[in-house]
Design a protein around this motif. Structure first.
Motif, PDB file in Angstrom:
ATOM      1  N   ALA A   1      11.638  -2.493   3.593  1.00  0.00           N
ATOM      2  CA  ALA A   1      11.516  -1.032   3.644  1.00  0.00           C
ATOM      3  C   ALA A   1      10.200  -0.586   3.022  1.00  0.00           C
ATOM      4  CB  ALA A   1      12.673  -0.372   2.908  1.00  0.00           C
ATOM      5  N   TYR A   2       9.566   0.348   3.676  1.00  0.00           N
ATOM      6  CA  TYR A   2       8.423   1.070   3.128  1.00  0.00           C
ATOM      7  C   TYR A   2       8.777   2.542   3.195  1.00  0.00           C
ATOM      8  CZ  TYR A   2       5.617  -3.175   3.420  1.00  0.00           C
ATOM      9  OH  TYR A   2       5.134  -4.444   3.247  1.00  0.00           O
ATOM     10  N   GLY A   3       8.730   3.221   2.063  1.00  0.00           N
ATOM     11  CA  GLY A   3       9.146   4.614   2.022  1.00  0.00           C
ATOM     12  C   GLY A   3      10.642   4.705   1.818  1.00  0.00           C
ATOM     13  N   LEU A   4      11.123   5.923   1.740  1.00  0.00           N
ATOM     14  CA  LEU A   4      12.548   6.186   1.538  1.00  0.00           C
ATOM     15  C   LEU A   4      13.295   5.804   2.812  1.00  0.00           C
ATOM     16  CD1 LEU A   4      14.813   7.327  -0.205  1.00  0.00           C
ATOM     17  CD2 LEU A   4      14.143   9.610   0.531  1.00  0.00           C
ATOM     18  N   THR A   5      14.153   4.800   2.704  1.00  0.00           N
ATOM     19  CA  THR A   5      14.822   4.225   3.862  1.00  0.00           C
ATOM     20  C   THR A   5      16.314   4.117   3.598  1.00  0.00           C
ATOM     21  OG1 THR A   5      12.832   2.909   4.255  1.00  0.00           O
ATOM     22  CG2 THR A   5      14.796   2.252   5.444  1.00  0.00           C
ATOM     23  N   ALA A   6      17.126   4.378   4.610  1.00  0.00           N
ATOM     24  CA  ALA A   6      18.584   4.283   4.484  1.00  0.00           C
ATOM     25  C   ALA A   6      19.027   2.821   4.534  1.00  0.00           C
ATOM     26  CB  ALA A   6      19.259   5.069   5.604  1.00  0.00           C
ATOM     27  N   LEU A   7      20.181   2.561   3.968  1.00  0.00           N
ATOM     28  CA  LEU A   7      20.738   1.219   3.902  1.00  0.00           C
ATOM     29  C   LEU A   7      20.898   0.588   5.283  1.00  0.00           C
ATOM     30  CD1 LEU A   7      21.810  -0.844   1.843  1.00  0.00           C
ATOM     31  CD2 LEU A   7      24.051   0.179   2.134  1.00  0.00           C
ATOM     32  N   ASP A   8      21.462   1.339   6.223  1.00  0.00           N
ATOM     33  CA  ASP A   8      21.670   0.771   7.563  1.00  0.00           C
ATOM     34  C   ASP A   8      20.349   0.491   8.274  1.00  0.00           C
ATOM     35  OD1 ASP A   8      21.225   3.530   7.860  1.00  0.00           O
ATOM     36  OD2 ASP A   8      22.407   3.633   9.697  1.00  0.00           O
ATOM     37  N   GLN A   9      19.320   1.269   7.987  1.00  0.00           N
ATOM     38  CA  GLN A   9      18.008   1.006   8.572  1.00  0.00           C
ATOM     39  C   GLN A   9      17.435  -0.300   8.024  1.00  0.00           C
ATOM     40  OE1 GLN A   9      16.280   4.799   7.356  1.00  0.00           O
ATOM     41  NE2 GLN A   9      15.854   5.245   9.512  1.00  0.00           N
ATOM     42  N   MET A  10      17.656  -0.549   6.748  1.00  0.00           N
ATOM     43  CA  MET A  10      17.174  -1.795   6.152  1.00  0.00           C
ATOM     44  C   MET A  10      17.884  -2.999   6.769  1.00  0.00           C
ATOM     45  SD  MET A  10      16.418  -0.793   2.156  1.00  0.00           S
ATOM     46  CE  MET A  10      18.107  -0.791   1.654  1.00  0.00           C
TER      47      MET A  10
ATOM     48  N   GLU B   1       0.800  -1.220   0.000  1.00  0.00           N
ATOM     49  CA  GLU B   1       0.000   0.000   0.000  1.00  0.00           C
ATOM     50  C   GLU B   1       0.832   1.268   0.000  1.00  0.00           C
ATOM     51  OE1 GLU B   1      -2.529  -0.464   3.387  1.00  0.00           O
ATOM     52  OE2 GLU B   1      -3.492  -2.257   2.570  1.00  0.00           O
ATOM     53  N   VAL B   2       2.141   1.134   0.213  1.00  0.00           N
ATOM     54  CA  VAL B   2       3.035   2.286   0.296  1.00  0.00           C
ATOM     55  C   VAL B   2       4.148   2.108  -0.726  1.00  0.00           C
ATOM     56  CG1 VAL B   2       4.628   3.531   1.800  1.00  0.00           C
ATOM     57  CG2 VAL B   2       2.546   2.562   2.765  1.00  0.00           C
ATOM     58  N   LEU B   3       4.458   3.185  -1.422  1.00  0.00           N
ATOM     59  CA  LEU B   3       5.567   3.182  -2.383  1.00  0.00           C
ATOM     60  C   LEU B   3       6.562   4.255  -1.992  1.00  0.00           C
ATOM     61  CD1 LEU B   3       3.647   2.856  -5.757  1.00  0.00           C
ATOM     62  CD2 LEU B   3       4.742   1.040  -4.467  1.00  0.00           C
ATOM     63  N   PRO B   4       7.831   3.998  -2.148  1.00  0.00           N
ATOM     64  CA  PRO B   4       8.435   2.759  -2.588  1.00  0.00           C
ATOM     65  C   PRO B   4       8.377   1.695  -1.494  1.00  0.00           C
ATOM     66  CG  PRO B   4      10.147   4.292  -1.942  1.00  0.00           C
ATOM     67  CD  PRO B   4       8.833   5.030  -1.841  1.00  0.00           C
ATOM     68  N   ALA B   5       8.551   0.449  -1.928  1.00  0.00           N
ATOM     69  CA  ALA B   5       8.584  -0.671  -0.990  1.00  0.00           C
ATOM     70  C   ALA B   5       9.627  -1.675  -1.459  1.00  0.00           C
ATOM     71  CB  ALA B   5       7.220  -1.327  -0.899  1.00  0.00           C
ATOM     72  N   LEU B   6      10.329  -2.254  -0.512  1.00  0.00           N
ATOM     73  CA  LEU B   6      11.302  -3.308  -0.789  1.00  0.00           C
ATOM     74  C   LEU B   6      10.944  -4.486   0.098  1.00  0.00           C
ATOM     75  CD1 LEU B   6      13.872  -3.969  -2.442  1.00  0.00           C
ATOM     76  CD2 LEU B   6      15.196  -3.256  -0.437  1.00  0.00           C
ATOM     77  N   VAL B   7      10.623  -5.608  -0.543  1.00  0.00           N
ATOM     78  CA  VAL B   7      10.104  -6.759   0.182  1.00  0.00           C
ATOM     79  C   VAL B   7      10.849  -8.010  -0.270  1.00  0.00           C
ATOM     80  CG1 VAL B   7       8.021  -8.125   0.613  1.00  0.00           C
ATOM     81  CG2 VAL B   7       7.832  -5.667   0.294  1.00  0.00           C
ATOM     82  N   ALA B   8      11.222  -8.852   0.688  1.00  0.00           N
ATOM     83  CA  ALA B   8      11.816 -10.152   0.383  1.00  0.00           C
ATOM     84  C   ALA B   8      10.758 -11.217   0.652  1.00  0.00           C
ATOM     85  CB  ALA B   8      13.052 -10.398   1.238  1.00  0.00           C
ATOM     86  N   ILE B   9      10.606 -12.140  -0.291  1.00  0.00           N
ATOM     87  CA  ILE B   9       9.570 -13.160  -0.155  1.00  0.00           C
ATOM     88  C   ILE B   9      10.171 -14.530  -0.441  1.00  0.00           C
ATOM     89  CG2 ILE B   9       7.370 -14.003  -1.081  1.00  0.00           C
ATOM     90  CD1 ILE B   9       6.642 -11.094  -1.596  1.00  0.00           C
ATOM     91  N   ASN B  10       9.865 -15.469   0.431  1.00  0.00           N
ATOM     92  CA  ASN B  10      10.271 -16.851   0.229  1.00  0.00           C
ATOM     93  C   ASN B  10       9.168 -17.534  -0.571  1.00  0.00           C
ATOM     94  OD1 ASN B  10      10.593 -19.691   0.521  1.00  0.00           O
ATOM     95  ND2 ASN B  10      11.825 -19.365   2.351  1.00  0.00           N
ATOM     96  N   PRO B  11       9.440 -17.914  -1.827  1.00  0.00           N
ATOM     97  CA  PRO B  11       8.385 -18.484  -2.658  1.00  0.00           C
ATOM     98  C   PRO B  11       7.892 -19.850  -2.178  1.00  0.00           C
ATOM     99  CG  PRO B  11      10.490 -18.578  -3.793  1.00  0.00           C
ATOM    100  CD  PRO B  11      10.714 -17.819  -2.520  1.00  0.00           C
ATOM    101  N   LYS B  12       8.715 -20.570  -1.448  1.00  0.00           N
ATOM    102  CA  LYS B  12       8.316 -21.899  -0.974  1.00  0.00           C
ATOM    103  C   LYS B  12       7.386 -21.817   0.228  1.00  0.00           C
ATOM    104  CE  LYS B  12      12.476 -24.107  -2.675  1.00  0.00           C
ATOM    105  NZ  LYS B  12      13.756 -24.693  -2.329  1.00  0.00           N
TER     106      LYS B  12
END
Length: 143
Positions: free
Chosen positions: A122-131, A103-114
């Protein structure tokens, strides 16, 4: 008491001495790097964005740096069909944003397909160390 019972000394777990603190932080950083690199074996990384979103444009280079640091391939999914610099090969939103409830952009999501397990990096503008911090926190909560 601490002199006679060193197992009660909390500075052995969380050092305060400058040299010890640096060693502790270096070790912690190495564990973070290894944990995140290991995740790429089981999880896919998805970057959701809109070509009209200024935050998405600012976040894209951070996502690229994250990908480079950890050797993780990123699949970019455009909410509006446009492109964003650095992600020329993108996937059009075919309902995936709605299915994954992004529901929020930008978004970075990791998903396990299995397993279907989702790590919302991350949701929104996020720094590398926060991620990195967020991933490590979420991994501790992982069932």
């Amino acid at each position: 008491v601490v002199y006679n019972k060193p197992h009660l000394d909390h500075t052995l777990v969380s050092p305060v001495n400058q040299k010890s603190r640096h060693l502790y932080l270096d070790h912690e950083k190495q564990q973070t790097v290894e944990s995140i690199r290991d995740l790429k074996e089981e999880y896919g990384l998805f970057f959701f964005y809109s070509s009209q979103c200024e935050y998405c444009h600012q976040f894209a280079p951070i996502v690229q740096q994250f990908s480079k640091n950890y050797g993780w391939e990123v699949i970019a999914i455009s909410a509006d069909g446009g492109t964003i610099p650095g992600f020329s090969e993108n996937v059009m939103n075919n309902g995936i944003l709605e299915n994954w409830r992004v529901e929020v952009l930008p978004a970075l999501v990791a998903i396990n397909p299995k397993t279907g397990h989702v790590l919302p990096i991350a949701y929104g503008l996020t720094a590398l160390d926060q991620m990195e911090t967020r991933i490590m926190t979420l991994l501790k909560e992982k069932p």
